[in-house]
Design an enzyme around this catalytic site. Structure first.
Site, short mmCIF file in Angstrom:
data_model
loop_
_atom_site.label_atom_id
_atom_site.label_comp_id
_atom_site.label_asym_id
_atom_site.label_seq_id
_atom_site.Cartn_x
_atom_site.Cartn_y
_atom_site.Cartn_z
N PHE A 85 0.91 -1.27 0.03
CA PHE A 85 0.10 0.10 -0.01
C PHE A 85 0.90 1.41 0.01
O PHE A 85 0.64 2.10 -0.67
CB PHE A 85 -0.93 0.08 1.35
N CYS A 86 1.92 1.38 0.85
CA CYS A 86 2.73 2.66 1.01
C CYS A 86 3.75 2.67 -0.23
O CYS A 86 4.12 3.84 -0.60
CB CYS A 86 3.42 2.25 2.32
N VAL A 87 4.03 1.27 -0.68
CA VAL A 87 5.12 1.46 -1.87
C VAL A 87 4.20 2.16 -3.12
O VAL A 87 4.66 2.92 -3.72
CB VAL A 87 5.51 0.15 -2.14
N HIS A 90 3.80 6.07 -2.63
CA HIS A 90 4.95 6.94 -2.69
C HIS A 90 5.32 6.73 -4.08
O HIS A 90 6.21 7.57 -4.53
CB HIS A 90 5.99 6.36 -1.51
#
Length: 334
Positions: A85-87, A90
């Site tokens: 999710f964070c990859v 960003h």
């Protein structure tokens, strides 16, 4: 329509009041997004929500270090923590800086071609296993360290509480969608934000001394508040359970735990009634992507039904325990 939220019901933006409404308003202004799943999922516990946002804002969004370089750090930490999710998020934000090739390179876990970005990416992906000072000018170090530690915390909360899908049906996995999303955010991302504007949100919340790596900076103040607020989740554990979690994290080598026999081994001496809470805290610390429906259900049943705020606080305690272990390993001069 499916949502990314797993175990908590967020406070809707239109129903938010007090500190939660203030945080939401600043996120919408400074991040250009009125509804960010991470912060919505923390909203049942505003004392955790506010310093998490402040830490992200004062490290990643504000300051002197180039935004693209800090996005490389955020993505590198997220890759190391297995937080898709964070990859994805960003990667979109790297596109927003105009670094389109860099965004896709980092998303695939490959080394950036630019030497400065390559050094920062290697540092970020290794912060949990071989901590050292970031390879950057001294004046940028606090922002890079703050960004790395912010995402070690955020990754753990995201992996525990959200699904992997940043967008419905996994649309964020399309390079075209990522690029378009980045272009939509470009104006906001390329603004240079003034430092310190998140700090008024921390008034009245627990705090403590700023860390040596960021003393005298807004990022240091934000980290001190996050460390204190998340640490208060320890009260949801009995003494033996809390000690078991802290000892397991202290002995952690920075690698992902084995699939077999863990975390049962570290929690063997914890009373059965306390084991579900200890298990959730330890999973949040070292393997948040392994939190399951059964884990949360067992915790709720053991406590006779708990509020969403308590779940956020318990997971935050596990997450900050790991973050403090990582921070202590960083070879950063005082």
């Amino acid at each position: 329509m499916p949502t990314p939220y797993r175990y908590v019901t967020p406070v809707p933006t239109e129903a938010a009041a007090g500190l939660t409404a203030e945080v939401y308003a600043q996120i919408a202004r400074d991040f250009g997004m009125a509804r960010m799943p991470l912060f919505l999922t923390l909203s049942p516990a505003p004392e955790v929500l506010a310093p998490t946002w402040a830490m992200l804002r004062e490290s990643l969004l504000a300051g002197r270090a180039p935004r693209a370089a800090k996005e490389v750090v955020a993505a590198g930490v997220s890759l190391a923590n297995k937080c898709p999710f964070c990859v994805d998020a960003h990667t979109v934000l790297l596109h927003a800086t105009g670094e389109h090739d860099l965004a896709e390179t980092v998303a695939r876990g490959r080394t950036p071609s630019d030497p400065e970005h390559a050094r920062l990416f290697a540092w970020a992906t290794g912060t949990a296993t071989a901590g050292q000072a970031p390879p950057c000018p001294p004046g940028h170090a606090a922002e890079h360290i703050g960004t790395a530690l912010a995402f070690h915390f955020i990754n753990r909360m995201v992996s525990s509480l959200l699904t992997d899908n940043l967008l419905p049906a996994g649309l964020q996995r399309s390079r075209l969608v990522r690029g378009l999303g980045g272009r939509a955010l470009a104006r906001t991302v390329r603004r240079r934000l003034p430092r310190g504007e998140a700090l008024p949100l921390l008034r009245g919340l627990p705090s403590g001394p700023a860390p040596a790596w960021a003393e005298g900076t807004p990022a240091g103040t934000a980290f001190a508040a996050l460390r204190a607020a998340a640490g208060e989740g320890a009260a949801l554990l009995g003494d033996t359970a809390r000690e078991a979690v802290v000892e397991a994290v202290a002995a952690w080598d920075g690698e992902h735990p084995p699939l077999s026999g863990w975390p049962s081994g570290p929690l063997a001496d914890v009373a059965p009634g306390q084991r579900p809470a200890a298990r959730l805290a330890l999973l949040a610390a070292l393997a948040p992507y392994r939190v399951t429906d059964a884990d949360v259900a067992a915790w709720r049943e053991a406590g006779g039904g708990r509020y969403d705020a308590d779940l956020v606080r318990l997971l935050a305690f596990g997450a900050i325990t790991a973050v403090r272990r990582i921070e202590a390993a960083l070879a950063v001069p005082a």
